[in-house]
Structures are given as C-alpha cells and as structure tokens.
Design an enzyme around this catalytic site. Structure first.
Site, short mmCIF file in Angstrom:
data_model
loop_
_atom_site.label_atom_id
_atom_site.label_comp_id
_atom_site.label_asym_id
_atom_site.label_seq_id
_atom_site.Cartn_x
_atom_site.Cartn_y
_atom_site.Cartn_z
N ASN A 1 -7.88 7.58 -19.50
CA ASN A 1 -8.06 7.30 -18.07
C ASN A 1 -8.00 8.62 -17.29
O ASN A 1 -7.40 8.70 -16.23
CB ASN A 1 -7.00 6.32 -17.57
CG ASN A 1 -7.30 5.80 -16.18
OD1 ASN A 1 -8.46 5.73 -15.77
ND2 ASN A 1 -6.26 5.47 -15.43
N ASP B 1 -2.74 10.78 -28.81
CA ASP B 1 -2.10 9.54 -28.36
C ASP B 1 -0.59 9.70 -28.46
O ASP B 1 -0.09 10.18 -29.48
CB ASP B 1 -2.59 8.40 -29.28
CG ASP B 1 -2.22 7.03 -28.76
OD1 ASP B 1 -1.03 6.79 -28.46
OD2 ASP B 1 -3.13 6.18 -28.67
N SER C 1 8.52 2.47 -12.13
CA SER C 1 7.85 1.88 -10.97
C SER C 1 8.79 0.96 -10.21
O SER C 1 9.61 0.26 -10.81
CB SER C 1 6.64 1.08 -11.47
OG SER C 1 6.10 0.30 -10.43
N TYR D 1 2.97 -5.49 -16.97
CA TYR D 1 3.10 -4.06 -16.66
C TYR D 1 4.53 -3.74 -16.23
O TYR D 1 5.16 -2.81 -16.75
CB TYR D 1 2.10 -3.68 -15.56
CG TYR D 1 2.39 -2.33 -14.94
CD1 TYR D 1 2.13 -1.18 -15.64
CD2 TYR D 1 2.96 -2.24 -13.67
CE1 TYR D 1 2.43 0.06 -15.09
CE2 TYR D 1 3.25 -1.02 -13.12
CZ TYR D 1 2.99 0.14 -13.83
OH TYR D 1 3.31 1.35 -13.29
N LYS E 1 7.57 -1.43 -18.13
CA LYS E 1 8.28 -0.30 -17.53
C LYS E 1 9.79 -0.52 -17.61
O LYS E 1 10.55 0.41 -17.89
CB LYS E 1 7.85 -0.11 -16.06
CG LYS E 1 6.47 0.49 -15.90
CD LYS E 1 6.44 1.95 -16.33
CE LYS E 1 5.07 2.58 -16.24
NZ LYS E 1 5.01 3.93 -16.81
C1 WQD Z 1 -1.19 -2.43 -1.60
C2 WQD Z 1 -1.45 -3.47 -0.51
C3 WQD Z 1 -2.50 -5.47 -1.35
C4 WQD Z 1 -6.29 -3.57 -2.52
C5 WQD Z 1 0.40 -1.72 -7.46
C6 WQD Z 1 1.25 -2.02 -8.64
C7 WQD Z 1 2.41 -1.08 -8.69
C8 WQD Z 1 1.93 0.35 -8.69
C9 WQD Z 1 1.02 0.61 -7.55
C10 WQD Z 1 1.43 1.53 -10.66
C11 WQD Z 1 -1.13 -4.90 -0.95
C12 WQD Z 1 -3.42 -4.75 -0.40
C13 WQD Z 1 -5.01 -3.80 -2.04
C14 WQD Z 1 -7.39 -4.13 -1.83
C15 WQD Z 1 -5.87 -5.09 -0.22
N1 WQD Z 1 1.23 0.58 -9.91
N2 WQD Z 1 -4.80 -4.55 -0.91
N3 WQD Z 1 -7.14 -4.86 -0.69
O1 WQD Z 1 -0.01 -3.97 -5.39
O2 WQD Z 1 1.65 -2.65 -4.00
O3 WQD Z 1 1.16 -1.94 -6.29
O4 WQD Z 1 -0.01 -0.36 -7.51
O5 WQD Z 1 1.14 2.16 -11.47
O6 WQD Z 1 3.14 -1.33 -9.82
O7 WQD Z 1 1.73 -3.35 -8.53
O8 WQD Z 1 -0.56 -1.61 -4.57
O9 WQD Z 1 -2.53 -0.50 -3.59
O10 WQD Z 1 -2.87 -2.53 -5.06
O11 WQD Z 1 -1.87 -2.83 -2.79
O12 WQD Z 1 -5.69 -5.77 0.80
O13 WQD Z 1 -8.55 -3.99 -2.22
O14 WQD Z 1 -2.86 -3.48 -0.22
O15 WQD Z 1 -2.59 -6.85 -1.21
O16 WQD Z 1 -0.62 -5.57 0.19
P1 WQD Z 1 0.58 -2.68 -5.02
P2 WQD Z 1 -2.04 -1.82 -4.06
#
Ligand code: WQD
Length: 337
Positions: A35, A58, A124, A148, A152
């Site tokens: 990635n 890896d 996280s 996920y 963690k």
């Molecule tokens: C943020 C807000 C969505 C996309 C995730 C993982 C977490 C970490 C970071 C790590 C929320 C809203 C999002 C979109 C939207 N991962 N949203 N439209 O879900 O807090 O965290 O990423 O490696 O473990 O769970 O982050 O950026 O996806 O969302 O409205 O297209 O934005 O609903 O409120 P999240 P996010």
C-alpha cells in the site's frame, strides 16, 4: 539511535522518517509496498540529509527480519506495517489478524533473537469502541467494533505481555485519533490506492476534480450539526509523537498506551468548510444515511502524552486543510505523477 521503521514508506511512516532524520536518528525501512510506492523513499531522501536504508519484504517473514536485524542492528523499532481498512477487515478477518497480529509476533520474535528491546507501536483510538465517556482517556474500556480494531488491541496486549518478560524491555503504544495533513514541502502526503475510505483524502480528491461529490454519512447524529465529530491530528504532529515516544522508551521500561490527538473535535461540515477556505474551491456534497459501524463522536484526552512524553499537537485545522490542498494540488495523481 538506530531505528528500524516497518511500513516506513506509508503515509505516517514516511512523515516519521523525516522527523527522525531531523533529530539525527539513523533510519532503515522495511516495507512490502502493498500500500505504498518506492517513490516515497526517493522523496524522503531528497528532503532529508540523512541516509535512509531500506529493505523490501514482509514483516511476517522471519528470514527477512533476521537479515534486516543483522544488517542494520537497530536499537529500536517503530512498527507501522499493517493493514488499516476497517470495511475490508470485516470481509477478510483472517488476513487482518495474520498481518496485524502475526506481523507483530514475528517482529517481536526477531527482536528477541537480535536483542532489540524497544518498540513503538502504531495503534488506534478505535481500540476504545463506543464511548462510555468522552474525551477518551487511556483508562477508558477497550471494546473495538471491527476486526481491524480488535487486531490492534490484540497486538497491544501481545506487546504488553512481551514488555513484562524482562526489566529493560519497553513498548510504547500510540493510539492515533484521525491523522490528516501533509508535509509542508508538499512532496509527501497521503496517496490512497483506490477510492478513499477516509474523509480528508476524499474531500481533497473532490477539490481537484477526481471525484464528483463527497458523500456525507449521516446528518442525524447527536452533534451540533448532525454530522460525526472526530479528533483530527496533523500527520507531522503525529510523526513527532513517535520521536518523543522513542526518547520516553529509552528511559521508561514496560508497556504504556498514549492517546495521540489534539483534544479538539470537528464535524464533517467543519472539515468541508476548512477545505473550501484553504483551497478556494467549492466542495460538492451529497447527503446519505449513516455509514455502518461509525460512532457519533471521538475526542482524545491527550494530557498523558503532554505530561509524560512532553508532546503536544502544534498544527491547527487550517494547517491540516492547507497542507492537504498543497499536496493534492501539487500532486493530483499522488506519487503516480
Ligand atoms: C471521519 C468522519 C465519517 C468519509 C477510520 C478508522 C480508524 C482510523 C481512521 C486507521 C466520519 C465521515 C467519511 C466520507 C463521510 N483508521 N465521512 N464521508 O471512521 O473516524 O476512522 O479511519 O487506520 O480506525 O475507523 O475516519 O475519515 O473514515 O471518517 O461523511 O466519504 O467523516 O462518517 O464521521 P473514522 P473517516
């Protein structure tokens, strides 16, 4: 110190390499580029004076790990390598446990064989799950809602048990909130391979015309504007937290978790507005229902990191949005350009 950085070509890893070399640490990357792209390291090298050694492999491969340990002889490891897509983790749980948990086990075994006793782990805030109270402090119960998140948490538990096996082992567990932003050079930043899952890279791709509109997931949360609230943290602040964690780990044995956030939270609409201001462009949005698995609000109590690591976030929302815009507009195709 000599620091092995697994997953060092990734979004957070690459920013951390720059902060480490700026503090005169010697760095070596182990990445499988599942990635990420090797171009990242070309850019990191051009931005830093220090050498950046690298191995392609890896993190679950014991032969590769022994080779890296023998060649580089690290004093400490920062372990970023892992899978991070929440939705995918539900579809491919065994893969997520294998890479995130199995990778951590393989790495710790290799560290034991090499006599390396210090590790900083990329955890996280998702380990907490549905808030019992907010802001989350590190004593908040852990009940992750996804594979996920569980992977963690399991890795944290393994690291904690490992650190207890000798009086001079240290494991610092950094629980990131929502990393956003890019380096101020605009040469490195977040470059999602497919359609972005996360808010900020999606907004940035709408702004440059790669995507038509942002889908806003939910407007009926119990929050001031109805959209989800998150504690967004600038990736350069996050990278610096790893340098502070290394300094801490040298002086403090045992395992300890730290929240890494700003202690503030912003809504989806706040993020869109900040990005419109930073870019001077209108972000088209489409309202949708809630995304499954999302919670209304996340916010860090980051006081332990301030007190014990001497670390605090320094970048504000405008810095986050303007650095993402500089990166995205300067590199519309990410590293592929
Ligand atoms: C943020 C807000 C969505 C996309 C995730 C993982 C977490 C970490 C970071 C790590 C929320 C809203 C999002 C979109 C939207 N991962 N949203 N439209 O879900 O807090 O965290 O990423 O490696 O473990 O769970 O982050 O950026 O996806 O969302 O409205 O297209 O934005 O609903 O409120 P999240 P996010």
């Amino acid at each position: 110190m000599r620091v092995l950085v697994t997953g060092g070509a990734g979004y957070i890893g690459s920013h951390t390499l720059l902060e480490l070399t700026a503090q005169a640490h010697a760095v070596c990357v182990l990445d499988d580029y599942s990635n990420a792209t090797p171009e990242v390291l070309n850019r990191v090298r051009s931005l830093s004076n220090g050498a950046v050694a690298d191995f392609t492999g890896d993190v679950r491969d014991p032969v590769m790990l022994d080779h890296v340990m023998q060649e580089f002889r690290p004093d400490a490891v920062i372990h970023f390598a892992g899978l991070k897509a929440v939705g995918e983790s539900q579809e491919k749980p065994l893969l997520y446990y294998d890479v995130n948990v199995g990778g951590t086990l393989a790495l710790l075994r290799a560290m034991d064989r090499a006599g390396c006793k210090t590790i900083i782990f990329s955890s996280s805030a998702t380990v907490y799950g549905e808030p019992v109270y907010l802001p989350y402090d590190e004593a908040h119960p852990t009940a992750p809602l996804s594979v996920y998140g569980r992977s963690k948490l399991m890795a944290e538990q393994i690291l904690t048990s490992w650190a207890a096996t000798a009086p001079d082992k240290a494991a610092v567990l950094l629980r990131y909130f929502n990393p956003v932003g890019a380096h101020n050079s605009a040469k490195i930043g977040e470059d999602p391979k497919d359609i972005p899952n996360n808010l900020m890279p999606y907004i940035a791709q709408v702004a440059v015309g790669k995507r038509d509109a942002l889908t806003v997931f939910g407007d009926d949360y119990d929050t001031p504007d109805g959209t989800g609230l998150r504690d967004y943290i600038h990736v350069v602040d996050l990278a610096r937290a790893h340098v502070a964690a290394l300094d801490y780990a040298v002086k403090n044995a045992g395992a300890r978790p730290f929240n890494i956030g700003t202690g503030q939270s912003y809504s989806v609409r706040d993020m869109v507005a900040a990005f419109e201001t930073a870019s001077g462009r209108k972000i088209k949005t489409v309202q949708a229902t809630r995304r499954s698995g999302d919670i209304a609000k996340m916010q860090a109590d980051a006081s332990r990191a301030a007190k014990e690591l001497g670390w605090k976030a320094e970048h504000d929302l405008n810095d986050m949005a303007s650095s993402v815009w500089a990166w995205q507009s300067g590199n519309p195709d990410g590293y592929g350009a």
